[in-house]
Scaffold this active site. Structure first.
Site, mmCIF file in Angstrom:
data_model
loop_
_atom_site.group_PDB
_atom_site.id
_atom_site.type_symbol
_atom_site.label_atom_id
_atom_site.label_comp_id
_atom_site.label_asym_id
_atom_site.label_seq_id
_atom_site.Cartn_x
_atom_site.Cartn_y
_atom_site.Cartn_z
ATOM 1 N N GLY B 512 0.791 -1.231 0.000
ATOM 2 C CA GLY B 512 0.000 0.000 0.000
ATOM 3 C C GLY B 512 0.817 1.272 0.000
ATOM 4 O O GLY B 512 0.653 2.141 -0.868
ATOM 5 N N ARG B 617 13.525 3.469 1.203
ATOM 6 C CA ARG B 617 13.353 4.782 1.822
ATOM 7 C C ARG B 617 12.188 4.737 2.824
ATOM 8 O O ARG B 617 11.117 4.217 2.502
ATOM 9 C CB ARG B 617 13.049 5.837 0.763
ATOM 10 C CG ARG B 617 12.928 7.246 1.358
ATOM 11 C CD ARG B 617 12.379 8.249 0.340
ATOM 12 N NE ARG B 617 13.098 8.187 -0.927
ATOM 13 C CZ ARG B 617 14.325 8.671 -1.116
ATOM 14 N NH1 ARG B 617 14.967 9.259 -0.146
ATOM 15 N NH2 ARG B 617 14.896 8.556 -2.307
ATOM 16 N N THR B 623 5.247 6.852 11.387
ATOM 17 C CA THR B 623 4.248 5.853 10.997
ATOM 18 C C THR B 623 4.918 4.512 10.689
ATOM 19 O O THR B 623 4.365 3.459 10.985
ATOM 20 C CB THR B 623 3.432 6.336 9.780
ATOM 21 O OG1 THR B 623 4.334 6.687 8.727
ATOM 22 C CG2 THR B 623 2.601 7.553 10.129
ATOM 23 N N LYS B 690 9.756 0.820 -0.055
ATOM 24 C CA LYS B 690 9.077 -0.479 0.025
ATOM 25 C C LYS B 690 8.205 -0.464 1.284
ATOM 26 O O LYS B 690 8.241 0.478 2.056
ATOM 27 C CB LYS B 690 10.105 -1.610 0.069
ATOM 28 C CG LYS B 690 10.944 -1.685 -1.216
ATOM 29 C CD LYS B 690 11.972 -2.798 -1.214
ATOM 30 C CE LYS B 690 13.237 -2.437 -0.491
ATOM 31 N NZ LYS B 690 14.395 -3.294 -0.853
ATOM 32 N N GLY B 691 7.439 -1.510 1.495
ATOM 33 C CA GLY B 691 6.573 -1.541 2.673
ATOM 34 C C GLY B 691 7.307 -2.039 3.896
ATOM 35 O O GLY B 691 8.351 -2.681 3.808
ATOM 36 N N GLU B 694 4.387 -5.509 7.099
ATOM 37 C CA GLU B 694 4.392 -6.941 7.392
ATOM 38 C C GLU B 694 5.764 -7.402 7.848
ATOM 39 O O GLU B 694 5.891 -8.359 8.606
ATOM 40 C CB GLU B 694 3.911 -7.713 6.156
ATOM 41 C CG GLU B 694 2.513 -7.254 5.771
ATOM 42 C CD GLU B 694 1.816 -8.122 4.757
ATOM 43 O OE1 GLU B 694 2.493 -8.730 3.912
ATOM 44 O OE2 GLU B 694 0.576 -8.194 4.808
#
Ligand SMILES: Cc1cc2nc3c(=O)[nH]c(=O)nc-3n(C[C@H](O)[C@H](O)[C@H](O)COP(=O)(O)OP(=O)(O)OC[C@H]3O[C@@H](n4cnc5c(N)ncnc54)[C@H](O)[C@@H]3O)c2cc1C
Ligand code: SF4
Lengths: 317, 732
Positions: B512, B617, B623, B690-691, B694
């Site tokens: 996301g 990054r 967050t 990237k995320g 998870e």
């Protein structure tokens, strides 16, 4: 939730009179257990009699040197009371080990004693459960059932569940008595020992209270002193019901009392086990849990109880 | 459409002033004050809302033979009852749905929705629902995965991947490990139960719902109700946690929409908490076998990972072996994923699907192997790190700093001071143990669009269907837009979660943040181009956007001034090209844990946790850190307590609430530290991001299991690590 009528009583006599007039009536105090069960369709009283206005919210000293705890004293207030903290620290510790701060603010002394089991099958109205629906069977006793949270002793073929209260375990070790009033004016002082029932063939009755009988107070005898410890072992550090909890009162001479939670349908204590205290945790548990019938998922509760008592004895020494 | 078809070069984002800064959540005040309206709280969007309460099947498998609703229909306040047999079989909403959500007389799992009772009030609907009577013809089913395991653990006929000759290499390896591991079913147990308000008007359906993927939900509703996609609008501005169970439609949406259509009034349905466990989805239980062979110097020569997980027929189970294909080197490799068809409720994606349980096993095995080799488990992992796919030396990782995660973490944690011998360090009655584990999770990205609207006031509206599932989307998208247009963060307003807005990647699979910020970046560039055009400038890159102004060779003008005549709008989307597939884009981490185990009672108390993450990054360290520490908390749950225990006789999960299905409380969580490596993956997105959502969960539970071993000398390979697994082996 089944529709119900709601009544407020302003004194104990009025509350029991109302209960006698209204078959199927239930008292409601903090509502932290009863309301949940009503929403889930597990309890369906036709009438609720709110006892919060009875004025039974004081802790007073008794002529015998003990304390009389009004049934509406909240768990928070009881555990924080200076006299309780000083003379019955076991009770403070046990209450603080239960539920959460918000719940303890609402939970009352009488309500806590009467909270119902946490057997998962009791909570699913589609499951057979003798405690919820007498004669329907026991879902927890069929092959493949989840048995980890259930009891290891005092259970019966009809019901394997435990009583979940922490406070009651401390009260049992302290030899408290439950004071009640019935509509005919009769008052009883029921020793905690005989207040909760073993399920036998009638697990629907958790206690010896009669329909419409009101808890007015709990009496603590004069302080017994000693080191008083309560330890509750659970899968997370707080806000969970006990796998096993141990209440210990240890006197300087090595004698004392032991009661267990999380293992039986009532706070579990035996005089012959108390007598074994000078000989250590193993000797106590041999007697206290003699005749235990652990299930596939909860046999660990027996060594856990022994080890937890050993830890407390070490701490108290 | 902006095509991301080659690695990002140097760009202004590398010099970012707003992106990458620790901005606190824009939606935070709304949430803590109750002003954020969730799906069930849209009281003022429509008049005449009615409340539906679901009726749930009470058998695991079979057929409904009769349903009696007369008594329920006569209850006070009841407006109507819609039953599954009367509606008939409905099409499956979406490819990823496995169990039918509603319709027909077949029951495929416990608590399948079989009717909805609609009334004026919630209480009336609930009371009436309890009066619906159902007869079933039940069938038996398979509910116990363990029965299938002895055969499947040996069966490698249909591998996911096979490289070299695993069997021979394993047999020849001087140091070998071969063990079984298990992870239980997990419940998503998010705070907000699934809920939907549905409304039909002129053949068009609008739902206010709690869903991670607005477009998927729209597609699902369109196919279920025979509509075209433009006849469906899905609004999901706030999602109170999803963890994967809200990736696709669940019964709340279908019941609400079905009832609203049949009864001709807006209907809202929330799944009651006791329904969440069996009605929706869960993470499958897994049984796993890991074999590793290595040379005495610690080089892995052979690795095999076999796993079995439960699924309803037609589902995908939990692929616990995939990360093992990419994580460590080794020439001879074998990976097998078995589906165990069971008649339990639907198993489906949950946060880090596959990696979470896979690493719970693999990272214990790595610890065991290091011990056999008498190596530091940090050094053993570094020794087997790789910069290319272990299956294909021509396929590089785009940007992999796993070894650096381990060394940075070891240094920050003081790893050199760890107890070398298990059971050797004490603090009174507490046996102390330290553990480490590696983390691996892919870095996917998906097409994502946005529209930017520069207002005459100088404010900028960002519009995209992207969702914020508690992750911080509102904030990082505002930061992205502010960065690209040179505006202060306060000048940006973000509107999310509405299928009428430009289609986005949605929230899932930790794609996301990376995808949606790239989409807003693309739209931002489009807006810059549009502004340049209005200024008569050919190349927007010659303009400087700064402090609410745009500066060119002719001087500076304020953006507000430019938009004074009317808003300036630009829309674009990012599309990720195939070049990404020629490499492996993934995220990496290392987790370090110290805990104490009470020598007598066996209780475990964590003392400190550290995560080091390599995730490209970091768009916003506040967050991102929240995502990682939240993942670590979930990892503590997986390690110590979470288990959706199965009644294998009846085929369901008896724990129906958050007292029976325990997740960590504050008292379980020690000091948590998170270090982000200063990396940027040019192949990930134009923002090189990237995320992390998870990654934070991956490996945590194994680090705890390894620390338990280090504390006690007892190796537990079955989760959760509850005390019955090791109590008898502790000192008396
Ligand atoms: C999430 C959760 C976690 C919890 N965890 C724990 C825990 O760890 N340990 C623990 O010990 N408890 C725990 N509890 C239970 C909690 O302690 C009880 O719900 C509470 O003590 C009940 O008190 P109440 O006043 O709210 O009772 P109510 O819900 O008002 O009543 C409970 C019962 O008592 C009857 N009753 C109440 N007062 C009287 C009276 N004066 N005379 C006769 N009958 C009466 C009611 O009719 C009803 O049957 C937990 C509860 C929840 C919801
Ligand atoms: S153990 Fe008792 S409470 Fe549980 S299902 Fe059986 S009868 Fe009901």
């Amino acid at each position: 939730m089944k529709p119900f009528s709601y009544h407020r009583a302003s004194d104990a006599a009025q509350a029991v009179a109302r209960a006698a007039e209204l078959p199927g009536a239930r008292f409601i105090a903090g509502g932290t257990n009863l309301l949940d069960l009503m929403k889930l369709g597990i309890e369906a009283p036709a009438h609720l009699i709110d006892v919060n206005g009875l004025g039974l919210d004081q802790i007073t000293e008794t002529p015998a040197g003990g304390l009389r705890i009004g049934t509406l004293v909240s768990n928070t207030a009881l555990s924080a009371d200076d006299r309780v903290r000083r003379d019955y620290p076991l009770l403070t510790r046990a209450i603080a080990a239960g539920a959460s701060g918000q719940l303890r603010n609402k939970a009352t002394t009488g309500g806590n004693l009467l909270q119902r089991t946490r057997c998962p099958y009791f909570y699913d109205t589609a499951m057979p459960c003798n405690k919820r629906l007498p004669g329907s069977g026991c879902a927890a006793s069929t092959p493949g059932a989840v048995t980890r949270p259930l009891g290891v002793i005092g259970t019966s073929q009809a019901c394997l569940a435990t009583h979940p209260s922490d406070m009651a375990v401390a009260l049992r070790a302290l030899d408290a008595e439950v004071g009640t009033l019935s509509a005919d004016g009769a008052r009883r002082e029921i020793p905690l020992e005989s207040f909760h029932r073993l399920p036998g063939a009638m697990p629907e009755h958790d206690t010896v209270l009669r329909p419409g009988e009101l808890i007015t107070h709990v009496t603590l005898p004069a302080p017994v002193g000693g080191r008083q410890l309560y330890h509750k072992v659970r899968d997370r550090a707080s806000y969970a019901f006990a796998l096993v909890s141990v209440a210990l009162i240890l006197q300087p001479d090595g004698t004392g009392r032991v009661a267990l939670g999380g293992v039986a349908p009532k706070p579990w204590r035996r005089p012959e086990a108390d007598a074994a205290l000078p000989r250590g945790a193993g000797a106590v548990m041999e007697r206290l849990l003699e005749g235990a019938r652990p299930l596939s998922g909860n046999a660990f509760k027996i060594p856990l109880a022994t080890r937890t008592l050993a830890a407390l004895l070490k701490e108290a020494a | 459409m902006m095509d991301f078809d080659q690695p990002a070069g140097d760009s202004r984002i590398d010099l970012s002033r707003i992106l990458g800064q620790p901005a606190t959540r824009i939606d935070g005040p709304l949430k803590v004050s109750g002003a954020a309206r969730y799906a069930y709280e849209q009281h003022d969007v429509l008049e005449g809302q009615k409340v539906g309460y679901p009726v749930l099947a009470t058998i695991a498998r079979g057929r409904i033979t009769a349903m009696r609703t007369t008594a329920a229909a006569a209850m006070p306040g009841v407006i109507g009852i819609v039953t599954a047999p009367e509606v008939g079989k409905m099409p499956k909403p979406f490819a990823f749905n496995v169990a039918p959500l509603f319709g027909g007389d077949e029951v495929v799992h416990y608590h399948q929705a079989i009717a909805v009772v609609v009334a004026d009030s919630f209480e009336e609907a609930r009371a009436a629902a309890a009066r619906v009577e159902v007869d079933y013809a039940g069938e038996t089913g398979g509910f116990d995965l363990h029965g299938l395991w002895p055969e499947r653990r040996e069966d490698a006929r249909d591998p996911v991947a096979r490289v070299g000759d695993f069997e021979a290499a394993f047999a020849a390896a001087p140091v070998r490990l071969d063990h079984d591991y298990s992870t239980p079913a997990h419940s998503h147990a998010m705070m907000e139960p699934h809920a939907t308000l549905a409304h039909w008007q002129d053949g068009r359906l609008t739902v206010w719902t709690s869903n991670q993927m607005v477009e998927w939900a729209r597609t699902g509703l369109a196919s279920t109700f025979g509509l075209s996609e433009d006849q469906v609008r899905v609004i999901s501005p706030y999602v109170g946690g999803g963890f994967g169970t809200k990736l696709v439609l669940r019964a709340d949406a279908i019941l609400a929409a079905q009832a609203a259509r049949r009864l001709g009034c807006p209907v809202k349905v929330a799944l009651p908490r006791p329904a969440v466990m069996n009605n929706t989805s869960h993470r499958a239980a897994t049984l796993q076998r890991i074999r590793i062979g290595a040379e005495a110097d610690g080089r892995i020569t052979a690795i095999a990972h076999t796993a079995l997980s439960n699924t309803l027929p037609g589902g995908r189970g939990e692929n616990a072996v995939d990360q093992s294909r990419w994580f460590y080197a080794g020439a001879h490799r074998l990976f097998v994923h078995h589906l165990g068809e069971m008649h339990l409720p639907e198993s489906n994606a949950m946060r880090a699907p596959g990696e979470a349980p896979g690493l719970m096993a693999l990272e214990i095995a790595m610890d065991e192997m290091a011990e056999k080799l008498r190596m530091d488990p940090v050094a053993f992992r570094i020794r087997n790190d790789t910069q290319v796919s272990p299956e294909d030396p021509d396929k590089p990782f785009s940007d992999r700093h796993f070894s650096e995660c381990l060394t940075r973490g070891a240094e920050a944690f003081g790893w050199s001071d760890r107890p070398l011998r298990p059971g050797s360090r004490r603090d009174g009655d507490w046996m102390l143990g330290w553990g480490v584990a590696g983390a691996y999770r892919g870095g996917p990205a998906m097409t994502s669009g946005a529209r930017l609207r520069l207002q005459p006031s100088g404010r900028l509206l960002v519009e995209t269907s992207m969702t914020d599932i508690g992750t911080g989307s509102y904030t990082i998208l505002a930061q992205t837009a502010a960065e690209v247009l040179g505006l202060p963060l306060e000048a940006v307003e973000v509107r999310l979660g509405d299928s009428d807005l430009p289609a986005s990647a949605g929230s899932g699979g930790q794609w996301g943040a990376a995808s949606a910020t790239a989409g807003v970046y693309a739209a931002g560039l489009a807006l810059r181009t549009e502004i340049a055009r209005r200024l008569g400038v050919n190349d927007a890159d010659t303009l400087v956007f700064e402090a609410g102004t745009v500066r060119g060779s002719d001087g500076a003008r304020s953006l507000a001034d430019l938009a004074a005549e009317g808003e300036i709008v630009a829309e674009d989307a990012i599309r990720f090209g195939d070049f990404r597939k020629r490499q492996i884009v993934a995220t990496f981490g290392a987790h370090f844990v110290e805990l104490g185990v009470h020598a007598l009672t066996g209780e475990i108390r964590l003392r400190r946790m550290l995560a080091v993450c390599d995730a490209g990054r970091i768009l916003n360290p506040v967050t991102a850190r929240s995502q990682v520490i939240g993942g670590m908390v979930m990892g503590v749950g997986a390690a110590l307590m979470e288990e959706a225990a199965i009644d294998t006789g009846r085929g369901f999960f008896p724990a129906h609430d958050l007292a029976g299905y325990e997740v960590p409380v504050h008292a379980d969580i020690p000091v948590q530290e998170v270090i982000f490596l200063d990396t940027a993956d040019a192949s990930a997105t134009p923002l090189k991001a990237k995320g992390v959502g998870e990654l934070g969960l991956c490996g945590v539970a194994a680090a705890i299991a390894n620390a338990l071993y280090n504390a006690t000398g007892v190796r537990v390979r079955d989760y959760p690590l509850t005390l019955e697994h090791y109590l008898d082996e502790l000192p008396a």
